[in-house]
Design an enzyme around this catalytic site. Sequence first.
Site, PDB file in Angstrom:
ATOM      1  N   GLN A 356      12.074 -44.227  12.104  1.00 25.93           N
ATOM      2  CA  GLN A 356      12.869 -45.024  11.168  1.00 25.93           C
ATOM      3  C   GLN A 356      13.159 -44.215   9.908  1.00 25.93           C
ATOM      4  O   GLN A 356      14.254 -44.274   9.358  1.00 25.93           O
ATOM      5  CB  GLN A 356      12.134 -46.329  10.826  1.00 25.93           C
ATOM      6  CG  GLN A 356      12.940 -47.307   9.986  1.00 25.93           C
ATOM      7  CD  GLN A 356      14.203 -47.822  10.705  1.00 25.93           C
ATOM      8  OE1 GLN A 356      14.216 -47.911  11.929  1.00 25.93           O
ATOM      9  NE2 GLN A 356      15.245 -48.108   9.943  1.00 25.93           N
ATOM     10  N   SER A 382      11.509 -51.936   8.841  1.00 23.28           N
ATOM     11  CA  SER A 382      12.367 -52.208   9.996  1.00 23.28           C
ATOM     12  C   SER A 382      11.632 -53.096  10.995  1.00 23.28           C
ATOM     13  O   SER A 382      10.471 -52.865  11.329  1.00 23.28           O
ATOM     14  CB  SER A 382      12.758 -50.907  10.688  1.00 23.28           C
ATOM     15  OG  SER A 382      13.347 -51.202  11.936  1.00 23.28           O
ATOM     16  N   ASP A 391      18.012 -53.710  19.997  1.00 23.71           N
ATOM     17  CA  ASP A 391      19.471 -53.698  19.826  1.00 23.71           C
ATOM     18  C   ASP A 391      20.047 -53.597  21.229  1.00 23.71           C
ATOM     19  O   ASP A 391      19.718 -52.665  21.975  1.00 23.71           O
ATOM     20  CB  ASP A 391      19.922 -52.484  19.002  1.00 23.71           C
ATOM     21  CG  ASP A 391      19.441 -52.578  17.547  1.00 23.71           C
ATOM     22  OD1 ASP A 391      19.184 -53.712  17.094  1.00 23.71           O
ATOM     23  OD2 ASP A 391      19.312 -51.516  16.910  1.00 23.71           O
ATOM     24  N   GLU A 434      24.542 -58.833  12.555  1.00 22.28           N
ATOM     25  CA  GLU A 434      24.218 -57.897  13.630  1.00 22.28           C
ATOM     26  C   GLU A 434      24.075 -58.668  14.941  1.00 22.28           C
ATOM     27  O   GLU A 434      22.964 -59.043  15.333  1.00 22.28           O
ATOM     28  CB  GLU A 434      22.911 -57.140  13.322  1.00 22.28           C
ATOM     29  CG  GLU A 434      23.041 -56.143  12.178  1.00 22.28           C
ATOM     30  CD  GLU A 434      21.830 -55.202  12.066  1.00 22.28           C
ATOM     31  OE1 GLU A 434      20.965 -55.207  12.968  1.00 22.28           O
ATOM     32  OE2 GLU A 434      21.783 -54.455  11.073  1.00 22.28           O
TER      33      GLU A 434
HETATM   34 ZN   LIG Z   1      18.257 -53.491  15.170  1.00 24.04          ZN
END
Ligand SMILES: [Zn+2]
Length: 463
Positions: A356, A382, A391, A434
């Site tokens: 990250q 994160s 994701d 997102e």
């Molecule tokens: Zn993400």
Amino acid sequence: MFTIRIGNKKIKLLNWLIFLIFVFLIIYIVGLIFFMLPIFTKTYNYKLEKENYVINSKVTFKNVWFTCKEKQEYVIKAEDKDIYNVLEKDLINDGFKKRKNKLIKISKSLGTCKDDRITYDKQHSSKYVLFKLNGKKEENLIYGNNYVENYVIAKINNKKVKNIIIKSNLNENKVGKYIISYTINISPCYKQRLYRKVNVIDDEKPVISLIGEKEMEIEYKDVYKEPGYSATDNYDGNITNKVNVKNKINSKKPGTYELVYSVKDSSSNNTSIKRIVKVKEKEIKTIKEKPQIKIKDGITYVNGVLLVNKTHCLPKDYDPKVNKTALKALKNMQSASKVVGLNLPLISGYRSYKTQNELYKKYVKKDGEEKANTYSAKPGCSEHQTGLAFDIGKVDSSFANTNEAKWIMENAHLYGFIVRYPKDKTNVTGYIYEPWHVRYLGVDIATKVWKSDLTLEEYLGIN
Ligand SMILES: [Zn+2]
């Protein structure tokens, strides 16, 4: 013999006499041939009109040197197709052949033409032949009931016809169209027929029974589960599989909805019934009491839920790797999306502090710190470091309009995920929308969060 001479005058007279006898003999023979063996061709056109059909007929008689030929051409018209088919079949059975739209029969009979002509003439005369249906030419019969035969009225030359041939394929227990035919013989060669149509019908509507309440209530965003129904018909029996349900319930929109159940039996009798479904108003189900915040080894838990955001970060050495339960749930979700033709590849899952850190530095270098902060977390802050976030699909703003993103929005909770950074919630989450970033919470909590239309922070009550 003409050379015998008995005096001149006498011989002359005899010659003349013989000559005259000879001439008369020839005239007589020619006349005999001419009158006794006539060559004639006679055509009759007639129209036989009955209650249920019309026959246009052309009958030609030819008599050539004692050979009598008869050619019949029929053009049949019947308004009713079923009657027409039976009539045509009957005529074909009688020896007619089909040529284009005509039925043709050629028969040879020796010396009977004269009699036939008389029959034809008489047959035309309604005074000579009285033949009609008693009762209607088309009748409806409710299936299972007994058919009552009305017979026909038939007289030839004012005499009641005793021999009426009735043919029928009627099945009172089977819905369908049936034809009854009545035949009388007018002469050894000529018949007349009448037809009656009987429609065995089922006019009883099927019955639909609902399982469960006729009026139901569901929670906001709850998926309506059909409690079931059954349909039976007096004729077809169980026709549950033919029931059509019109369901326009939008559980995201509170209100009263009608479900319409309809079914048609094989005789097109229609039934429909309704079920009322009320979608309740949204209840904001946050944790009402003061949220219990526990910090253990530098990790924040709110009411047992691990929380990572811009203000609640993780220790540098927190390195759980990917959560196996979450990964399994992700795979289930990916499979389910595939079934409906969608594709949700995993783009990024677990990320360590170190990873990250590199990523964040890269973004800052590219976009500057302020902008990078809207889409990337500082190392330690994160959610990917928890091993519970993924994701999927495509990490790009264009992903928002895809069917995949819409599907995630509606279905992720069923697998235990929430879309962690929803649309128009940047002020709460600190991140742009997102649609690809999902966080595992387990089905129970994920469903509650989804139904609340809140972010995780709002749901937990720590905003
Ligand atoms: Zn993400």
